[in-house]
Motif scaffolding. Structure first.
Motif, short mmCIF file in Angstrom:
data_model
loop_
_atom_site.label_atom_id
_atom_site.label_comp_id
_atom_site.label_asym_id
_atom_site.label_seq_id
_atom_site.Cartn_x
_atom_site.Cartn_y
_atom_site.Cartn_z
N ALA A 93 0.82 -1.21 0.00
CA ALA A 93 0.00 0.00 0.00
C ALA A 93 0.85 1.26 0.00
CB ALA A 93 -0.93 0.00 1.21
N VAL A 94 1.99 1.20 0.69
CA VAL A 94 2.79 2.41 0.93
C VAL A 94 3.85 2.66 -0.12
CG1 VAL A 94 4.41 3.50 2.54
CG2 VAL A 94 2.39 2.28 3.42
N ARG A 95 4.69 1.69 -0.40
CA ARG A 95 5.89 1.95 -1.21
C ARG A 95 5.60 2.42 -2.64
NH1 ARG A 95 10.23 1.31 1.70
NH2 ARG A 95 10.35 -0.33 3.28
N PRO A 96 4.60 1.90 -3.33
CA PRO A 96 4.34 2.43 -4.66
C PRO A 96 4.04 3.93 -4.67
CG PRO A 96 3.27 0.32 -4.41
CD PRO A 96 3.77 0.70 -3.05
N VAL A 97 3.42 4.42 -3.58
CA VAL A 97 3.11 5.84 -3.49
C VAL A 97 4.37 6.65 -3.22
CG1 VAL A 97 1.78 7.59 -2.25
CG2 VAL A 97 0.79 5.32 -2.66
N THR A 98 5.16 6.24 -2.23
CA THR A 98 6.37 7.00 -1.91
C THR A 98 7.40 6.93 -3.04
OG1 THR A 98 7.23 5.09 -0.67
CG2 THR A 98 6.07 6.79 0.58
N GLU A 99 7.46 5.80 -3.74
CA GLU A 99 8.36 5.71 -4.89
C GLU A 99 7.93 6.66 -6.00
OE1 GLU A 99 8.34 1.62 -5.98
OE2 GLU A 99 9.56 0.97 -4.26
N HIS A 100 6.64 6.81 -6.18
CA HIS A 100 6.14 7.76 -7.18
C HIS A 100 6.51 9.19 -6.79
CE1 HIS A 100 3.70 9.62 -10.21
NE2 HIS A 100 2.93 10.21 -9.30
N LEU A 101 6.30 9.54 -5.53
CA LEU A 101 6.68 10.89 -5.08
C LEU A 101 8.16 11.12 -5.27
CD1 LEU A 101 4.84 13.12 -3.73
CD2 LEU A 101 3.80 10.87 -3.83
N ASP A 102 8.97 10.11 -4.97
CA ASP A 102 10.42 10.22 -5.15
C ASP A 102 10.77 10.49 -6.61
OD1 ASP A 102 13.10 10.22 -4.43
OD2 ASP A 102 13.24 8.04 -4.28
N SER A 103 10.06 9.83 -7.52
CA SER A 103 10.36 9.98 -8.95
C SER A 103 10.01 11.36 -9.48
CB SER A 103 9.60 8.91 -9.75
OG SER A 103 8.21 9.22 -9.83
N LEU A 104 9.14 12.08 -8.78
CA LEU A 104 8.71 13.41 -9.26
C LEU A 104 9.74 14.49 -9.00
CD1 LEU A 104 4.97 13.36 -8.08
CD2 LEU A 104 5.86 12.90 -10.37
N GLY A 105 10.68 14.23 -8.10
CA GLY A 105 11.67 15.25 -7.76
C GLY A 105 11.09 16.32 -6.85
N THR A 106 11.88 17.37 -6.63
CA THR A 106 11.48 18.47 -5.76
C THR A 106 11.62 19.79 -6.51
OG1 THR A 106 12.23 17.25 -3.80
CG2 THR A 106 11.90 19.62 -3.54
N ALA A 178 7.38 20.15 3.20
CA ALA A 178 8.64 20.49 3.86
C ALA A 178 9.79 20.54 2.86
CB ALA A 178 8.93 19.48 4.97
N LEU A 179 9.84 19.58 1.95
CA LEU A 179 10.90 19.58 0.93
C LEU A 179 10.80 20.81 0.04
CD1 LEU A 179 10.88 15.82 -0.14
CD2 LEU A 179 12.66 16.99 1.17
N ALA A 180 9.58 21.16 -0.36
CA ALA A 180 9.39 22.32 -1.23
C ALA A 180 9.80 23.61 -0.53
CB ALA A 180 7.93 22.41 -1.67
N ASP A 181 9.58 23.66 0.79
CA ASP A 181 9.91 24.87 1.56
C ASP A 181 11.31 24.82 2.16
OD1 ASP A 181 7.40 25.78 0.97
OD2 ASP A 181 6.51 25.23 2.90
N ASP A 182 12.07 23.77 1.82
CA ASP A 182 13.43 23.59 2.32
C ASP A 182 13.46 23.58 3.85
OD1 ASP A 182 16.12 23.09 1.94
OD2 ASP A 182 16.69 25.21 1.96
N GLU A 183 12.53 22.85 4.44
CA GLU A 183 12.45 22.71 5.89
C GLU A 183 12.93 21.32 6.31
OE1 GLU A 183 8.45 23.46 7.01
OE2 GLU A 183 8.53 25.62 6.56
N PRO A 184 13.31 21.15 7.57
CA PRO A 184 13.76 19.83 8.04
C PRO A 184 12.63 18.79 7.93
CG PRO A 184 14.33 21.55 9.62
CD PRO A 184 13.41 22.18 8.63
N THR A 185 13.01 17.55 7.67
CA THR A 185 12.04 16.45 7.59
C THR A 185 12.40 15.38 8.60
OG1 THR A 185 13.35 15.37 5.85
CG2 THR A 185 11.58 16.84 5.13
N ALA A 186 11.39 14.64 9.03
CA ALA A 186 11.62 13.59 10.04
C ALA A 186 12.49 12.47 9.50
CB ALA A 186 10.28 13.05 10.52
N ARG A 187 12.38 12.20 8.22
CA ARG A 187 13.14 11.12 7.58
C ARG A 187 14.00 11.70 6.47
NH1 ARG A 187 12.27 5.62 9.65
NH2 ARG A 187 10.54 5.88 11.11
N THR A 188 15.11 11.02 6.17
CA THR A 188 16.07 11.57 5.22
C THR A 188 15.74 11.27 3.76
OG1 THR A 188 17.46 9.59 5.44
CG2 THR A 188 17.94 11.46 6.90
#
Length: 213
Positions: A93-106, A178-188
């Motif tokens: 349920a989770v990884r296909p979504v986060t992998e898609h977000l990762d592929s979109l870049g920032t 947070a990534l778009a605003d260049d703010e700290p994130t809980a995970r790297t």
């Protein structure tokens, strides 16, 4: 460019502009004219010409991303096979979504777009319809969770499925912002973000179920 290439480029520019504006301002706060201007189109009727209504545009954005997420799900099944444990299905349920977000870049806007639309009943129905049409593998997810938790009452299963959707939606939207605003994130990374979500959602499904009025 050929005529078909011009049309495709215009549609892509309108989709990207609409997604960004919807994510940042909310769907109801954005007019067709603003989308056309953000997409560099001098014709204010461009959105209506290419997509029709705002609802059609929301549906098109959701469907495009759902197709990509579904391809990630299929690759996951092809690589790992049918899951036999609860954590495996939660990861499905989770990884296909986060992998898609990762592929979109920032920056990206899909996470915040979905968060905006799921907060409105009518828009939630639109995005759910578009996602369901592009995501037949979601039925496998439901079946897998049922096999892992056969004693969980149907109403609790439905409730926790809704909790799972909301948790994924809210957390990916928060990280994206947070990534778009260049703010700290809980995970790297998006991968470790998925790890945290899988931990929490697996525990959610395993929690003691209290039923009754």
């Amino acid at each position: 460019m050929t005529r078909n290439e011009q049309v495709a480029a215009t549609r892509e520019a309108l989709l990207r502009a609409a997604e960004r504006l919807f994510a940042e301002r909310g769907v109801h706060a954005v007019a067709h004219r603003q989308i056309s201007e953000a997409a560099g189109q001098g014709n204010n009727a461009a959105v209506s010409y290419h997509f029709g209504t705002k609802a059609d545009l929301v549906r098109a954005i959701a469907h495009r991303h759902a197709e990509s997420i579904e391809r990630n799900r299929q690759r996951m099944l092809d690589t790992e096979g049918e899951f036999t444990d609860l954590r495996g299905w939660v990861a499905f349920a989770v990884r296909p979504v986060t992998e898609h977000l990762d592929s979109l870049g920032t920056p990206s806007w899909y996470g915040r777009f979905i968060a905006q639309t799921t907060g409105d009943p009518a828009l939630r129905a639109l995005t759910s319809e578009a996602s369901s049409a592009a995501s037949p593998l979601m039925g496998r997810l439901t079946e897998g969770l049922n096999r892992c938790l056969p004693d969980l009452p149907a109403e609790v299963h439905a409730e926790r499925a809704a909790m799972t959707r909301h948790l994924i939606t809210c957390m990916v939207a928060e990280r994206e912002r947070a990534l778009a605003d260049d703010e700290p994130t809980a995970r790297t990374s998006w991968r470790t973000t998925a790890d945290g979500l899988i931990d929490a959602i697996t525990a959610l499904w395993q929690a003691l179920a209290t039923t009754g009025a």
